[in-house]
Design a protein around this motif. Structure first.
Motif: not given
Ligand code: ARG
Length: 572
Positions: A220-221, A223-224, A226, A265
């Motif tokens: 998730k990091k 994809q966000d 980070n 994405h």
């Protein structure tokens, strides 16, 4: 050069126009290769199909058609009516011989095929982060062959590798990297260290299921956005992708694009927006879901999870929208195993409702086993492609050592690869795509069956005849005629001349085995000819005719095998 079938179709169209000037229903005129040589070269059931329109019994139509065929071109030797009204067409032997001769100087003309728009073919498409294994073999080999076939027919083909580069495997690798990395080993051999820690993750997660949660959080990091995780992700993609590319290069397989899931994405919110606007995606328990008409018999498709994450289906929808807009794609082909059939039904249905109109085809294939054993994809119990290729070369080498031990080592090595890899590819492509297949080296390398080495050997045999001829100062004389003296020669000629039709058939059904079958049949006929007919010992005119025929056979084998992605060494 126009295909024989097309030339015949034109003659029949003229004949039909002669008896029925207002006839337009050309879909009813289908010419097919005869099921047996005693029925001639081609057959048509047109008379039966047209009986209602003509308001005449089929036999009568067939007879008046035959009388109306324009005589001028002499392509047709004789036409017979059989059974209730089948028309059997026998080609003129001289015309057949001329056609075969022309294959030596002209390409086949496929301009009768409507090829407008781009065809995007999605194959191989591994989930990267781990090495490629036998589970990736069939999609890679079949996809490459279909790509070659479509290109040969004149389609504008774009080969796309839809890499799985955005999934949980990267979360797992990040967790593993941060905990268990052996730095020294990673410097020395990055791919094997990544593999080691990936397997380690699997083992550890069995004892401690919380690790899976952690992996999802790390993903998730990524994809966000980070930074630290994104940097690791990039590193892993770089390492594993370059490893995959080595494999493709080794296999002679090329892609035009490597747009992985990560590429799409940033486009996801827009896609979701469009699905919502078009009232296709609706909220359900916090997620966004597309429902299907009852008659479709499909379970609902989640396109955005409760936590905001997108799914495999969302990325495929984004891909379709993107390619629809950028390439004006009008055929989208997907080569994956059968287990993804439902997934593709869902996304094709959604894409059509969203108005991204094109032809969608899922091209599934059966399970591949090795000596009766189905290998799991889970690391540990699978064969890595790199290892399989080493084995292929060593098996190929033993074939060369047996057939041609005195060749120089470097040449032997090249032939060994062509034979070993050819055997591997052919054992897949020669079988019906949808069947489950079992691979064994013994079957794949056999010289008495339908195998690549057998076909390659026949090709090399013709090259060897030409070399022997050259030693005597004889070369192919393209000014000479081919004359088809024996039945077997005629039969070989018909097979050479009908080769393009098996390519069309292979493309129509996305089944390369039609090409394999045709080439195998041709090679068997050629074997009979070769064993019964002297070539270099014949008198000069006959010798040239036979040499030219052999050359046409060799070129057909070469083209056929090229369409399967298989090499044809000059010596074996
Ligand atoms: N990465 C997927 C897998 O390994 C296959 C992707 C096939 N292509 C696609 N557009 N969904 O199962």
């Amino acid at each position: 050069m126009e295909l024989l079938r097309i030339r015949l179709e034109k003659l029949f169209k003229e004949a039909i126009k002669n008896i029925r000037p207002d006839f337009e229903d050309w879909g009813k005129l289908v010419l097919q290769p005869a099921t047996d040589e005693k029925f001639g070269d081609y057959q048509t059931n047109f008379a039966m199909m047209a009986s209602k329109i003509f308001k005449q019994p089929p036999k009568m139509i067939a007879e008046s058609l035959i009388a109306a065929i324009p005589p001028k071109k002499k392509l047709i030797e004789k036409v017979e009516v059989a059974g209730p009204g089948f028309i059997n067409i026998f080609l003129n032997k001289k015309k057949l011989a001329e056609t075969v001769k022309k294959t030596l100087t002209e390409n086949w003309d496929f301009s009768h095929i409507k090829t407008k728009g781009a065809v995007v073919i999605d194959y191989s498409s591994p989930n990267i982060a781990k090495p490629m294994h036998v589970g990736h073999l069939r999609t890679t080999i079949i996809g490459d062959s279909i790509k070659r076939i479509m290109k040969f027919l004149g389609y504008n083909v774009i080969a796309d590798n839809h890499l799985g580069d955005w999934g949980t495997q990267f979360g797992k690798l990040i967790v593993a990297y941060n905990r268990w990395l052996d730095k020294e080993n990673f410097e020395k051999n990055p791919i094997s260290e990544l593999e080691r820690i990936y397997i380690k993750f699997g083992d550890e997660a069995e004892k401690d299921p919380e690790l899976e949660e952690l992996a999802r959080a790390e993903l998730k990091k990524v994809q966000d956005g980070n930074e630290a995780n994104l940097a690791l992700w990039k590193k892993f993609v770089g390492i594993t992708l370059s490893e995959c590319k080595k494999i493709y290069e080794y296999l002679g397989i090329n892609f035009d694009t490597y747009y992985g899931e990560s590429f799409y994405h940033p486009l996801m919110p827009k896609v979701i927006g469009e699905l919502v606007n078009k009232k296709l995606a609706v909220e359900s328990e916090g997620a966004l879901v597309v429902f299907f008409d009852e008659k479709e018999n499909l379970h609902p498709c989640i396109v955005r999870k409760k936590d905001g994450a997108f799914l495999y289906a969302t990325s495929d929808l984004a891909t379709i929208k993107y390619k629809y807009e950028i390439y004006k794609m009008n055929k989208a082909l997907y080569v994956t195993d059968d287990r993804q059939a439902v997934h593709f039904k869902q996304i094709f249905n959604i894409a059509e409702r969203a108005g991204w109109k094109m032809e969608f085809v899922h091209i599934p294939f059966g399970v591949l086993s090795f000596n009766g054993e189905i290998l799991k994809t889970r690391a540990g119990n699978t064969i890595k492609l790199a290892d399989l290729f080493k084995e292929a070369e060593s098996k190929g080498l033993s074939v060369v050592e047996e057939k041609n031990p005195e060749l120089p080592a470097e040449e032997k090595r090249k032939i060994a690869k062509a034979v070993g890899i050819g055997a591997l590819k052919y054992s897949d492509l020669s079988q019906n795509r949808t069947s489950n297949i079992d691979f064994s080296w013994e079957k794949a390398l056999s010289f008495d069956g339908n195998t690549a080495p057998y076909l390659q050997y026949s090709y090399a045999r013709v090259q060897s005849i030409k070399r022997k001829a050259a030693e005597k100062g004889i070369s192919l004389d393209f000014k000479c005629k081919i004359s088809l003296e024996s039945d077997i020669e005629r039969s070989i000629a018909a097979s050479v001349a009908r080769f393009p039709e098996c390519v069309e058939k292979a493309a129509e059904l996305y089944k390369p085995n039609f090409i394999a079958d045709h080439i195998f049949d041709l090679v068997q006929k050629f074997g009979t000819f070769y064993n019964s007919t002297p070539i270099l010992k014949a008198e000069p005119k006959k010798m040239q005719s036979r040499l030219l025929l052999a050359e046409a056979v060799a070129r057909t084998i070469k083209t056929g095998l090229e369409l399967l992605g298989i090499e044809t060494p000059e010596k074996m």
